[in-house]
Scaffold this motif. Structure first.
Motif, PDB file in Angstrom:
ATOM      1  N   LEU A   1      35.426  32.873  47.320  1.00 48.44           N
ATOM      2  CA  LEU A   1      36.135  31.613  47.064  1.00 48.44           C
ATOM      3  C   LEU A   1      35.679  30.522  48.023  1.00 48.44           C
ATOM      4  O   LEU A   1      36.462  29.650  48.403  1.00 48.44           O
ATOM      5  N   THR A   2      34.419  30.537  48.397  1.00 45.55           N
ATOM      6  CA  THR A   2      33.906  29.449  49.236  1.00 45.55           C
ATOM      7  C   THR A   2      33.941  28.152  48.445  1.00 45.55           C
ATOM      8  O   THR A   2      33.863  28.160  47.211  1.00 45.55           O
TER       9      THR A   2
ATOM     10  N   ILE B   1      34.645  26.792  34.512  1.00 38.73           N
ATOM     11  CA  ILE B   1      35.066  28.153  34.858  1.00 38.73           C
ATOM     12  C   ILE B   1      36.073  28.083  36.006  1.00 38.73           C
ATOM     13  O   ILE B   1      35.948  27.234  36.887  1.00 38.73           O
ATOM     14  N   PHE B   2      37.045  28.966  36.015  1.00 43.54           N
ATOM     15  CA  PHE B   2      38.032  28.981  37.097  1.00 43.54           C
ATOM     16  C   PHE B   2      38.380  30.421  37.465  1.00 43.54           C
ATOM     17  O   PHE B   2      38.267  31.333  36.639  1.00 43.54           O
ATOM     18  N   PRO B   3      38.832  30.650  38.720  1.00 40.31           N
ATOM     19  CA  PRO B   3      39.229  32.002  39.137  1.00 40.31           C
ATOM     20  C   PRO B   3      40.689  32.272  38.810  1.00 40.31           C
ATOM     21  O   PRO B   3      41.526  31.376  38.851  1.00 40.31           O
ATOM     22  N   TRP B   4      40.972  33.524  38.499  1.00 38.12           N
ATOM     23  CA  TRP B   4      42.358  33.948  38.261  1.00 38.12           C
ATOM     24  C   TRP B   4      42.395  35.462  38.380  1.00 38.12           C
ATOM     25  O   TRP B   4      41.745  36.161  37.606  1.00 38.12           O
ATOM     26  N   TYR B   5      43.139  35.959  39.338  1.00 43.51           N
ATOM     27  CA  TYR B   5      43.165  37.396  39.594  1.00 43.51           C
ATOM     28  C   TYR B   5      44.377  37.738  40.450  1.00 43.51           C
ATOM     29  O   TYR B   5      45.035  36.842  40.994  1.00 43.51           O
ATOM     30  N   SER B   6      44.659  39.014  40.572  1.00 44.82           N
ATOM     31  CA  SER B   6      45.794  39.452  41.380  1.00 44.82           C
ATOM     32  C   SER B   6      45.365  39.665  42.828  1.00 44.82           C
ATOM     33  O   SER B   6      44.252  40.162  43.080  1.00 44.82           O
ATOM     34  N   PRO B   7      46.201  39.302  43.795  1.00 41.87           N
ATOM     35  CA  PRO B   7      45.856  39.513  45.202  1.00 41.87           C
ATOM     36  C   PRO B   7      45.496  40.963  45.483  1.00 41.87           C
ATOM     37  O   PRO B   7      46.128  41.891  44.973  1.00 41.87           O
ATOM     38  N   GLY B   8      44.447  41.152  46.275  1.00 42.44           N
ATOM     39  CA  GLY B   8      44.008  42.490  46.619  1.00 42.44           C
ATOM     40  C   GLY B   8      43.019  43.087  45.646  1.00 42.44           C
ATOM     41  O   GLY B   8      42.461  44.159  45.905  1.00 42.44           O
TER      42      GLY B   8
ATOM     43  N   PRO C   1      47.289  34.239  50.002  1.00 46.15           N
ATOM     44  CA  PRO C   1      46.798  33.489  51.174  1.00 46.15           C
ATOM     45  C   PRO C   1      45.321  33.123  51.068  1.00 46.15           C
ATOM     46  O   PRO C   1      44.925  32.020  51.486  1.00 46.15           O
ATOM     47  N   GLU C   2      44.491  34.000  50.516  1.00 47.94           N
ATOM     48  CA  GLU C   2      43.062  33.720  50.379  1.00 47.94           C
ATOM     49  C   GLU C   2      42.837  32.525  49.454  1.00 47.94           C
ATOM     50  O   GLU C   2      42.010  31.640  49.733  1.00 47.94           O
ATOM     51  N   VAL C   3      43.575  32.486  48.364  1.00 46.64           N
ATOM     52  CA  VAL C   3      43.456  31.385  47.408  1.00 46.64           C
ATOM     53  C   VAL C   3      43.960  30.093  48.031  1.00 46.64           C
ATOM     54  O   VAL C   3      43.335  29.028  47.899  1.00 46.64           O
ATOM     55  N   GLN C   4      45.090  30.152  48.710  1.00 41.58           N
ATOM     56  CA  GLN C   4      45.639  28.955  49.336  1.00 41.58           C
ATOM     57  C   GLN C   4      44.654  28.364  50.344  1.00 41.58           C
ATOM     58  O   GLN C   4      44.432  27.146  50.384  1.00 41.58           O
ATOM     59  N   GLN C   5      44.050  29.204  51.147  1.00 40.51           N
ATOM     60  CA  GLN C   5      43.105  28.722  52.142  1.00 40.51           C
ATOM     61  C   GLN C   5      41.875  28.115  51.476  1.00 40.51           C
ATOM     62  O   GLN C   5      41.348  27.092  51.927  1.00 40.51           O
ATOM     63  N   ALA C   6      41.410  28.726  50.377  1.00 34.47           N
ATOM     64  CA  ALA C   6      40.225  28.227  49.684  1.00 34.47           C
ATOM     65  C   ALA C   6      40.462  26.834  49.119  1.00 34.47           C
ATOM     66  O   ALA C   6      39.622  25.933  49.272  1.00 34.47           O
ATOM     67  N   TYR C   7      41.617  26.628  48.482  1.00 39.02           N
ATOM     68  CA  TYR C   7      41.885  25.320  47.890  1.00 39.02           C
ATOM     69  C   TYR C   7      42.250  24.282  48.953  1.00 39.02           C
ATOM     70  O   TYR C   7      42.004  23.086  48.766  1.00 39.02           O
TER      71      TYR C   7
END
Length: 241
Positions: A33-34, A46-53, A114-120
């Motif tokens: 998610l850089t 294209i967009f990301p969408w997935y479950s944490p972990g 948290p990973e997604v929040q930090q990326a955006y």
């Protein structure tokens, strides 16, 4: 058709036309998610969408849910609600709080870990991602966030903690975005909530054509400056005899 595994050494994505039909739009897996990879994805619809972990999944559904800001309809009941002026609506004044609130869904679960929040948040700091905040006095009660692609805005998520807060965020944003030349809001997948707000489906091919055209448009920098957005249009005074 098959799911493509992304290479960590390359930002290349497969063509959206190769996405699966079931599940609708699943295109690729892996990567990261850089900011550079996220932008490469949005530039291609294209967009990301997935479950944490779990592994990152990348999507480009067909059809695509969109909204045309200039055509956004405000119901009479919402207009009456707005006359009471219950909210203060702002742009880009607390992105971190908005995405954290969008992630907080204790009864549903969320993909916005948290990973997604930090990326955006990184995309926001670079000027690519933006937020709309709805305040009731000094309390954040609604909002939305997404990624700009020229005259197209890729909406990611919204939240509401009180009646009509998310509706008012979207309505105010659509009016503001259209005033600066914005022409399309990407809602990704149609559901009952987005449909009630005015979203409709178009073929993916048409969406990708619009994306290719609109992402080349450069809006005035003032469009994305931190500011207050009026909750409803400023109407001219009635003529006097």
């Amino acid at each position: 058709m098959r799911i493509v595994k992304l290479s960590p050494q390359s930002l290349a994505f497969p063509s959206p036309e190769g996405a699966l039909r079931d599940p609708n739009g699943l295109l690729a897996i892996g990567g990261d998610l850089t900011p550079s990879r996220l932008l490469a994805a949005y530039e291609r619809g294209i967009f990301p969408w997935y479950s944490p972990g779990e592994a990152i999944l990348w999507w480009s559904p067909d059809p695509r849910a969109v909204m045309f800001p200039a055509e956004h309809h405000v119901s009479r009941s919402l207009k009456r609600f707005l006359r009471a002026n219950p909210f203060r609506i702002t742009l880009n004044q607390d992105f971190a709080a908005v995405i954290a609130a969008c992630a907080y869904r204790p009864d549903e679960g969320t993909w916005i870990g948290p990973e997604v929040q930090q990326a955006y948040l990184q995309l926001h700091q670079q000027g690519h991602a933006h937020s709309v905040e709805v305040w009731q006095e000094d309390k954040l009660v609604g909002g939305l966030y997404g990624v700009a692609q020229g005259a197209l805005f890729c909406g990611e998520s919204m939240f509401s903690r009180t009646t009509n807060a998310s509706k008012c965020a979207l309505m105010a944003f659509c009016r503001h975005f259209a005033a600066y030349g914005g022409e399309l809001v990407d809602c990704q997948v149609l559901n009952a909530h987005t449909a009630s707000l005015g979203a409709k489906e178009i073929p993916r091919r048409q969406f990708l054509q619009l994306l290719s055209h609109l992402q080349r448009r450069v809006l005035a920098p003032e469009c994305w400056q931190s500011q207050v957005i009026p909750p409803h249009p400023v109407e001219p005074p009635s003529p006097t005899n």
